[in-house]
Design an enzyme around this catalytic site. Sequence first.
Site: not given
Ligand code: HEM
Length: 641
Positions: A175, A404
Amino acid sequence: IFQSSNNSIDTAILLPDVTVLSTKYDRAAMTPELRHVWRILVFIVAVLGIQELQLLFLVVKWYNSNDPGSKTPEICGPAPPEVTCDPLYKYRNVDGSCNNLKHPAWGQSKTKQHRFLPPRYDDGCESPRQTGYDHLPLPSPRDVSNILFQNRNSTTTHDPKLNILHMSFGQFLDHDLVLTPVTGGLLSCCGEHIDRPECIPIHIPSQDPFFTNSCMPLSRSAWTYVEHGHNCCREQINDVTSFIDASNVYGSSEQKAKALRTFQNGTLRDRNGGLPDGGTSKCVFNDVTTDYCQDAGDVRVNVVPNLGSVHLLFLRYHNYIAGQIATLNPSWDDETLYQETRAIVTAILQHVVYKEYLPLVVGDEVMAEYGLNPSPAGYNTVYDEDINLSTRNAFAAAAFRFGHSQVTNHQKQYNKTYFEIASLNIEDTYHSPHFCVYNGGTSSEGILRWQLAEQAAKSDRVFESGVRDRLFREPDGTSLDLPAINVQRGRDHGLPPYIKWREFCGLSVNLSDHSYTEKLDLKNVYRDIRDIDLYAGAMTELPVPGGIVGPTFACLIARQFLMYKKGDRFWYENNHRHGFTEDQLTEIKKATLSSVLCQSIDVDQVSLRAFIIISDTNPTVNCSSLIHPYWTLWREKAKTS
Ligand code: HEM
Ligand SMILES: [Ca+2]
């Protein structure tokens, strides 16, 4: 439809190209006569296989070439406004501009995402990649998820080494690096809206193991048009600064940064030891007497408690350091204290990323191969002004989403002796700050202690039901599948298929990094190896030695993190006129996440290595026996000497 997730007005100002095409050339804005002629033209050229957008492009090009006042045909919209930088300004601009003095917009918030490889849209320019090599539709992302990502056991397979804090820190770091705005609300793309151009819902098969409906809503990412050859093609946007600059703590715009400050002694706002009140941000309340939406530098702070607690950790650390520096320098004003503290916190964040977090993701071999390790002592000046570090599309939409798979089904709090005191199912905590705030800052402290002590889910091809079936569960029972969304997002962004990335990374163009079962499953889902989505192909690879991702994601992650290091003028190890003294750098390099925890939250003992599960080889130690940076070196006299 070009609305950004947090601030549509800013996006429109900085990305005029989007607005140009949407308003100036909007069909709805045409006179009825012109619209009639346009429809006929579109019909005629459709017979020739030319799409409306391509026609628009040709018309604009023709119009520009006949306009004597137009020297540079602004096919895809006017260029962004020129920025003048002050090379003598000592600190990072909050929106990331002017980090690179030669290319002031590189890495700036609200600019387009760059790409490692050109896009592979179905129509070459903007429609999602949805057809396979045989011209038939690609498998539904939910089918991909059911076959490749489902947890067929009732229990979670834990990582033998990494704790939840490793997962959480990854999310927190992501983020800092990217926020891709979407065009509409997540839950509005089924039913009557299903055919809207901004919608890209996921089809749910009739025999689904969890869902009973047939449509999972999803909207396309917001975009801007960029000239590619003879076309205006879709590129997604990054709303935050690409730099590892703690923009998730301080904000990516002046307005946000100001809202987070107290303007006293360089400190950031808090509320009862917790994160400050975010007012109108989107979140749900469990208890209206205690709950409030938390505010932070990044809008996603309320998504899930584990994340909110890491935000609080860094806010507390900022205020702790501001206090130390203020005592040493009683004459410094609020602005100096704030900026100096921000520089220290950012440097320590960068150090924790490269020293502690990243080696556990890509393994020591890849760290060494790409030159990612911080130097053991002193400066390591690597800045290269010709490197555009902007977060790459494939990194954001696929590679760095590996985390994820580390998410578990619960959110918990532990007390100071590391005993569980509260536990909730993750689906009951989405967008709800309650678990972080009901007892002031102490609730989040309990969440941080839990993350040190409990194992993460193993980073593999299995995703827990809390994210694969019950993501963002609503009171009416509707929910989403995160890995399926990841696959669909890759198609929305026109990411080339898996095999192209193997080639890009210099890896063999086959499934040689998959074990037998994964190969079989991939062949069960995809009709042709060339159709495999990047996320599906790479998440099913065997991990690299010492790491938790396969060779394809290791390559993309390593390349991106090398750019974050070399393309940042303020990189903490750089010897530059506004940087740290060599002695200060030595102190920065003494910092560990364990020391950050000790100095910011209520703990007596922490594990020596904060991302690794407590064991005989990684015992808990008293905070008083840990090494911490020595702040005296920030006394002004010491700095100027
Ligand atoms: C409870 C933990 C997490 C939740 C609920 C969560 C949820 C989400 C959601 C809903 C999205 C947007 C998906 C979309 O519409 O394309 C997202 C994007 C993303 N997540 Fe997670 N995430 C979590 C943990 C993580 C972790 C641990 C990582 C990496 C180590 C990660 C990396 C990313 C990345 C790189 C994106 C793209 C962000 C962007 O381009 O705006 N997330 N995540
Ligand atoms: Ca950033």
